[in-house]
Every structure is written in C-alpha cells, then in structure tokens.
Design a protein around this motif. Structure first.
Motif, PDB file in Angstrom:
ATOM      1  N   ASN A   2       1.231  -1.330   0.169  1.00 53.71           N
ATOM      2  CA  ASN A   2       0.256   0.082   0.214  1.00 53.71           C
ATOM      3  C   ASN A   2       0.476   1.236  -0.176  1.00 53.71           C
ATOM      4  O   ASN A   2       2.092   1.438   0.063  1.00 53.71           O
ATOM      5  N   ALA A   3      -0.114   2.693   0.098  1.00 51.76           N
ATOM      6  CA  ALA A   3       1.137   3.450   0.016  1.00 51.76           C
ATOM      7  C   ALA A   3       2.174   4.032   1.157  1.00 51.76           C
ATOM      8  O   ALA A   3       3.189   4.404   1.328  1.00 51.76           O
ATOM      9  N   THR A   4       0.612   3.661   2.256  1.00 51.73           N
ATOM     10  CA  THR A   4       1.979   3.736   3.862  1.00 51.73           C
ATOM     11  C   THR A   4       2.721   3.153   3.894  1.00 51.73           C
ATOM     12  O   THR A   4       4.084   3.219   4.092  1.00 51.73           O
ATOM     13  N   GLY A   5       3.042   1.571   3.145  1.00 51.74           N
ATOM     14  CA  GLY A   5       4.097   1.064   3.336  1.00 51.74           C
ATOM     15  C   GLY A   5       5.345   1.765   1.629  1.00 51.74           C
ATOM     16  O   GLY A   5       6.578   1.714   2.474  1.00 51.74           O
ATOM     17  N   ALA A   6       4.678   2.116   1.109  1.00 48.29           N
ATOM     18  CA  ALA A   6       5.990   2.339   0.339  1.00 48.29           C
ATOM     19  C   ALA A   6       6.727   3.364   0.634  1.00 48.29           C
ATOM     20  O   ALA A   6       8.181   3.975  -0.026  1.00 48.29           O
ATOM     21  N   ILE A   7       5.763   4.521   1.806  1.00 47.75           N
ATOM     22  CA  ILE A   7       6.517   5.408   1.748  1.00 47.75           C
ATOM     23  C   ILE A   7       7.406   5.533   2.650  1.00 47.75           C
ATOM     24  O   ILE A   7       8.224   6.024   3.458  1.00 47.75           O
ATOM     25  N   ALA A   8       6.850   4.550   4.003  1.00 49.71           N
ATOM     26  CA  ALA A   8       7.872   4.110   5.058  1.00 49.71           C
ATOM     27  C   ALA A   8       9.216   3.196   4.476  1.00 49.71           C
ATOM     28  O   ALA A   8      10.220   4.094   5.036  1.00 49.71           O
ATOM     29  N   ARG A   9       8.574   2.878   3.838  1.00 49.11           N
ATOM     30  CA  ARG A   9      10.191   2.054   2.788  1.00 49.11           C
ATOM     31  C   ARG A   9      10.817   3.272   2.071  1.00 49.11           C
ATOM     32  O   ARG A   9      12.037   2.692   3.060  1.00 49.11           O
ATOM     33  N   PHE A  10      10.513   4.251   1.487  1.00 51.01           N
ATOM     34  CA  PHE A  10      11.730   4.792   0.713  1.00 51.01           C
ATOM     35  C   PHE A  10      11.823   5.471   2.373  1.00 51.01           C
ATOM     36  O   PHE A  10      13.516   6.255   1.946  1.00 51.01           O
ATOM     37  N   LEU A  11      10.846   6.104   3.070  1.00 56.27           N
ATOM     38  CA  LEU A  11      11.881   6.845   4.405  1.00 56.27           C
ATOM     39  C   LEU A  11      12.964   6.416   4.578  1.00 56.27           C
ATOM     40  O   LEU A  11      14.246   7.298   5.644  1.00 56.27           O
ATOM     41  N   GLU A  12      13.040   4.550   5.018  1.00 55.95           N
ATOM     42  CA  GLU A  12      14.217   3.724   5.726  1.00 55.95           C
ATOM     43  C   GLU A  12      14.911   3.918   4.886  1.00 55.95           C
ATOM     44  O   GLU A  12      16.210   3.278   5.304  1.00 55.95           O
ATOM     45  N   THR A  13      15.097   4.189   3.196  1.00 47.87           N
ATOM     46  CA  THR A  13      16.358   4.220   2.351  1.00 47.87           C
ATOM     47  C   THR A  13      17.535   4.565   2.915  1.00 47.87           C
ATOM     48  O   THR A  13      17.446   5.526   3.175  1.00 47.87           O
ATOM     49  N   ASP A  14      18.359   4.164   3.185  1.00 49.87           N
ATOM     50  CA  ASP A  14      19.850   4.493   3.807  1.00 49.87           C
ATOM     51  C   ASP A  14      19.915   5.595   2.534  1.00 49.87           C
ATOM     52  O   ASP A  14      20.594   5.361   1.675  1.00 49.87           O
ATOM     53  N   PRO A  15      20.640   7.025   2.491  1.00 53.16           N
ATOM     54  CA  PRO A  15      20.508   8.122   1.527  1.00 53.16           C
ATOM     55  C   PRO A  15      22.289   8.079   0.837  1.00 53.16           C
ATOM     56  O   PRO A  15      22.454   8.572   0.047  1.00 53.16           O
ATOM     57  N   ARG A  16      22.366   6.791   1.063  1.00 52.48           N
ATOM     58  CA  ARG A  16      24.402   6.617   0.457  1.00 52.48           C
ATOM     59  C   ARG A  16      23.306   5.158  -0.411  1.00 52.48           C
ATOM     60  O   ARG A  16      24.519   4.785  -1.628  1.00 52.48           O
ATOM     61  N   ASP A  17      22.655   4.249  -0.027  1.00 48.52           N
ATOM     62  CA  ASP A  17      22.528   3.999  -1.778  1.00 48.52           C
ATOM     63  C   ASP A  17      21.812   4.604  -2.888  1.00 48.52           C
ATOM     64  O   ASP A  17      21.435   5.008  -3.587  1.00 48.52           O
ATOM     65  N   VAL A  18      22.873   3.341  -3.664  1.00 48.27           N
ATOM     66  CA  VAL A  18      23.548   4.023  -5.248  1.00 48.27           C
ATOM     67  C   VAL A  18      21.776   3.694  -5.989  1.00 48.27           C
ATOM     68  O   VAL A  18      21.625   4.469  -7.305  1.00 48.27           O
ATOM     69  N   GLY A  19      20.933   2.882  -5.550  1.00 47.25           N
ATOM     70  CA  GLY A  19      20.358   1.938  -6.671  1.00 47.25           C
ATOM     71  C   GLY A  19      20.598   1.267  -7.190  1.00 47.25           C
ATOM     72  O   GLY A  19      21.435   0.425  -7.252  1.00 47.25           O
ATOM     73  N   CYS A  20      18.992   0.636  -7.992  1.00 48.64           N
ATOM     74  CA  CYS A  20      18.920  -0.759  -8.518  1.00 48.64           C
ATOM     75  C   CYS A  20      20.065  -0.303  -9.554  1.00 48.64           C
ATOM     76  O   CYS A  20      21.113  -1.423 -10.095  1.00 48.64           O
ATOM     77  N   ASP A  21      20.490   1.031 -10.328  1.00 47.18           N
ATOM     78  CA  ASP A  21      20.363   0.616 -11.473  1.00 47.18           C
ATOM     79  C   ASP A  21      22.360   0.773 -11.626  1.00 47.18           C
ATOM     80  O   ASP A  21      22.923   0.311 -13.275  1.00 47.18           O
ATOM     81  N   GLU A  22      22.906   1.844 -10.869  1.00 50.69           N
ATOM     82  CA  GLU A  22      24.135   2.175 -10.567  1.00 50.69           C
ATOM     83  C   GLU A  22      24.570   0.662  -9.905  1.00 50.69           C
ATOM     84  O   GLU A  22      25.594   0.351 -10.849  1.00 50.69           O
TER      85      GLU A  22
END
Length: 73
Positions: A2-22
C-alpha cells in the motif's frame, strides 16, 4: 504494497544507497572486489554495498556472479 508501506520503505532507505541501476552497472566490479577482499569492496563502493544489503534481487545477482567467479577458479 500500500501507499503507506511504500512511503515508509522510502523513508528508511539509506541515503548512501546508489539504487538498482548504478548497482547493476557496477556489480561485476563489486563481485570481483568481494572475491578478493569483501572489506575492500565495501570501502571502494560503499553505495553499492549499502544497496546490496537492502535489495534482495540485486543481492541474488551478486551471489550468482560470485558463484560464477568461484567456478572459474
């Protein structure tokens, strides 16, 4: 998810995470570094290390590459 779960996961993402593409772009380099010395790999590519700790599919790709590298030895 759900949207709340997606937002929570986004907020927990480490800012150093380069993401899947990189991470995928550098995965072969990271795998070779891990095969030689995992600590050096994390020091040289910390954003990839952080991403792989959080992303199951990318981590599975790393495991596959490490298996292939060990089979080549």
């Amino acid at each position: 998810m759900n949207a709340t779960g997606a937002i929570a996961r986004f907020l927990e993402t480490d800012p150093r995470d380069v993401g899947c593409d990189e991470a995928v772009e550098l995965l072969h380099v990271y795998a070779e570094l891990v095969a030689a010395d995992p600590e050096v790999a994390a020091q040289r590519l910390p954003g990839v290390a952080v991403h792989l700790a959080a992303c199951g599919p990318c981590h599975e790709d790393l495991v596959g590459l490490l298996t292939a590298l060990s089979d080549d030895g």
